[in-house]
Design an enzyme around this catalytic site. Structure first.
Site, PDB file in Angstrom:
ATOM      1  N   MET A  58      -2.388   5.855  -0.406  1.00 61.38           N
ATOM      2  CA  MET A  58      -3.816   5.528  -0.438  1.00 61.38           C
ATOM      3  C   MET A  58      -4.022   4.050  -0.128  1.00 61.38           C
ATOM      4  O   MET A  58      -4.482   3.268  -0.964  1.00 61.38           O
ATOM      5  CB  MET A  58      -4.400   5.922  -1.803  1.00 61.38           C
ATOM      6  CG  MET A  58      -4.562   7.414  -1.938  1.00 61.38           C
ATOM      7  SD  MET A  58      -5.750   8.003  -0.691  1.00 61.38           S
ATOM      8  CE  MET A  58      -5.192   9.690  -0.473  1.00 61.38           C
ATOM      9  N   HIS A  59      -3.684   3.718   1.144  1.00 60.67           N
ATOM     10  CA  HIS A  59      -3.817   2.331   1.614  1.00 60.67           C
ATOM     11  C   HIS A  59      -5.248   1.808   1.421  1.00 60.67           C
ATOM     12  O   HIS A  59      -5.471   0.724   0.882  1.00 60.67           O
ATOM     13  CB  HIS A  59      -3.495   2.246   3.105  1.00 60.67           C
ATOM     14  CG  HIS A  59      -2.273   2.983   3.540  1.00 60.67           C
ATOM     15  ND1 HIS A  59      -1.012   2.428   3.486  1.00 60.67           N
ATOM     16  CD2 HIS A  59      -2.103   4.239   4.062  1.00 60.67           C
ATOM     17  CE1 HIS A  59      -0.124   3.289   3.963  1.00 60.67           C
ATOM     18  NE2 HIS A  59      -0.758   4.404   4.312  1.00 60.67           N
ATOM     19  N   ASP A  60      -6.198   2.589   1.930  1.00 58.69           N
ATOM     20  CA  ASP A  60      -7.565   2.063   2.064  1.00 58.69           C
ATOM     21  C   ASP A  60      -8.341   2.008   0.737  1.00 58.69           C
ATOM     22  O   ASP A  60      -9.049   1.019   0.492  1.00 58.69           O
ATOM     23  CB  ASP A  60      -8.334   2.881   3.110  1.00 58.69           C
ATOM     24  CG  ASP A  60      -7.708   2.756   4.494  1.00 58.69           C
ATOM     25  OD1 ASP A  60      -6.836   1.881   4.677  1.00 58.69           O
ATOM     26  OD2 ASP A  60      -8.078   3.523   5.389  1.00 58.69           O
ATOM     27  N   ALA A 105      -7.257  -1.155  -0.879  1.00 62.74           N
ATOM     28  CA  ALA A 105      -7.896  -2.354  -0.304  1.00 62.74           C
ATOM     29  C   ALA A 105      -9.346  -2.457  -0.775  1.00 62.74           C
ATOM     30  O   ALA A 105      -9.843  -3.561  -1.050  1.00 62.74           O
ATOM     31  CB  ALA A 105      -7.821  -2.309   1.218  1.00 62.74           C
ATOM     32  N   THR A 143       0.835  -1.223   0.000  1.00 67.04           N
ATOM     33  CA  THR A 143       0.000   0.000   0.000  1.00 67.04           C
ATOM     34  C   THR A 143       0.864   1.266   0.000  1.00 67.04           C
ATOM     35  O   THR A 143       0.387   2.323  -0.391  1.00 67.04           O
ATOM     36  CB  THR A 143      -0.985   0.026   1.186  1.00 67.04           C
ATOM     37  OG1 THR A 143      -0.266   0.059   2.416  1.00 67.04           O
ATOM     38  CG2 THR A 143      -1.925  -1.163   1.149  1.00 67.04           C
TER      39      THR A 143
END
Ligand code: BDR
Ligand code: CA
Length: 374
Positions: free
Chosen positions: A285-287, A290, A218
């Site tokens: 922008m990890h989320d 996901a 991420t």
């Protein structure tokens, strides 16, 4: 033909095509959160995503504030009613630690969203997980982009939950990679390591393994000011959206499109945070990543591993440890995402969220500061 006068046959064809899109029913668990916000926008923008309910988990900010943020984004996106449940105010064992320095005083950076009149659910976030998973057995896809507190509570209440889900995607952990909260530990796991262990242990006994999107991957999903500019352009927002590293932190977006304006103010804060921590003027922008994997697991290559969570280490508490080679003699309980194409992800994100924002506010072509109040 006059603009807006679409022939009936075209309308029917369009609606039929819309309905024929295969939908993914999602249980979304967030600690909104700047990047959680974009994860929500991304899912709301996708015709194939049907959000069954949103669990608000304490993490970046307290659970009540997370819920308020979720409701406010739903309002801004003119979303139909989606149940938003409030989670436990504290992790399973340890006190709550929040991170307003990373996500802003309210969790949405510099953005100030109008308070929503929508209300939160009367059931808890854990109960929401249990009920929705049972009602949609084998169908619901879970997505967790915050600490695992409420999913752990749900698993304790319904031990079959891992088998009831069609798929689970977790943003959390760091494998062969430095942590972002301690030298070894990622934020979502660090907030509630006991909960993370409950969830990983529960999946050790299930047939389905969660896809884990950890920092290793991420942190390759780096949003730049140019991504924001292009998203705004796709939304038809004016003037050009230009977040500059040299701007004072008091500068605010003048975008005519409200989704663009609020998102830009949120992400500007996140970019300032990353810059101040020597990571460049970008925002991980990890989320949203996901969230995209929850909709389409084909976006990532994964490797199976047995994951456990260090609870005793004096220096390494909260560390996610992966046994890649079966040394512990335990079955794999996770599919760790190890490869993706960040550029392709951003193309999709910009197209979908930009187009969505433009559809929501089609007349928003006039710069915000030039608009007359009615
Ligand atoms: C995770 O921590 C949070 O601050 C972000 O929202 C993301 O879910 C990254 O470590
Ligand atoms: Ca998050």
């Amino acid at each position: 033909m006059k603009a807006g006068a679409e022939p009936l046959f075209q309308t029917i064809a369009r609606l039929a095509a819309w309905n024929s899109v295969d939908t993914t029913k999602l249980i979304v668990d967030v600690d909104t959160g700047i990047d959680d916000s974009l994860a929500l926008l991304f899912l709301l923008a996708n015709a194939e995503a049907e959000i069954l309910g949103i669990a608000s988990t304490a993490g970046n900010v307290p659970a009540q504030q997370v819920a308020a943020n979720n409701l406010a984004w739903l309002d801004l996106c003119r979303s139909p009613d989606i149940e938003v449940a409030v989670g436990s105010p504290v992790p399973l064992v340890i006190p709550l630690r929040t991170t307003e320095d990373t996500h802003g005083p309210q969790g949405i950076g510099h953005a100030v969203l109008p308070r929503s009149d929508r209300t939160v659910s009367s059931r808890s976030a854990a109960q929401l997980w249990v009920d929705l998973a049972r009602e949609n057995a084998g169908v619901a896809v879970g997505l967790v982009t915050g600490p695992l507190t409420n999913l752990a509570l749900a698993v304790r209440a319904e031990p079959e939950l891992p088998s009831l889900l069609r798929r689970l995607v977790i943003m959390g952990g760091a494998f062969n990679y430095a942590g972002n909260t301690t030298p070894t530990t990622e934020w979502n796991i660090s907030v509630d390591p006991e909960a993370a262990k409950v969830v990983f242990d529960a999946f050790g006994a299930a047939d389905r393994r969660p896809i884990v999107c950890a920092l290793d991957l991420t942190e390759t999903i780096a949003m730049t000011p140019d991504h924001v500019r292009r998203l705004a352009q796709r939304a038809g927002s004016a003037p050009e959206e230009a977040i500059a590293e040299t701007d004072a932190s008091t500068v605010r977006s003048q975008a005519s499109n409200p989704v663009v304006r609020h998102f830009s103010d949120a992400v500007r804060f996140y970019m300032e945070f990353h810059r101040d921590h020597q990571q460049g003027f970008i925002a991980h922008m990890h989320d949203p990543f996901a969230a995209a994997v929850a909709l389409d697991p084909g976006l990532v290559q994964t490797r199976p591993a047995t994951v456990d969570v260090e609870l005793a280490g004096t220096l390494t508490r909260g560390m996610t440890v992966a046994d890649w080679a079966g040394m512990w003699g335990r079955r794999p309980n996770a599919e760790i995402a190890c490869r993706t194409d960040p550029a392709a992800f951003f193309e999709m994100l910009i197209e979908r969220v930009g187009a969505f924002a433009g559809r929501l506010y089609p007349g928003a072509g006039v710069p915000h500061k030039h608009r007359r109040r009615r």
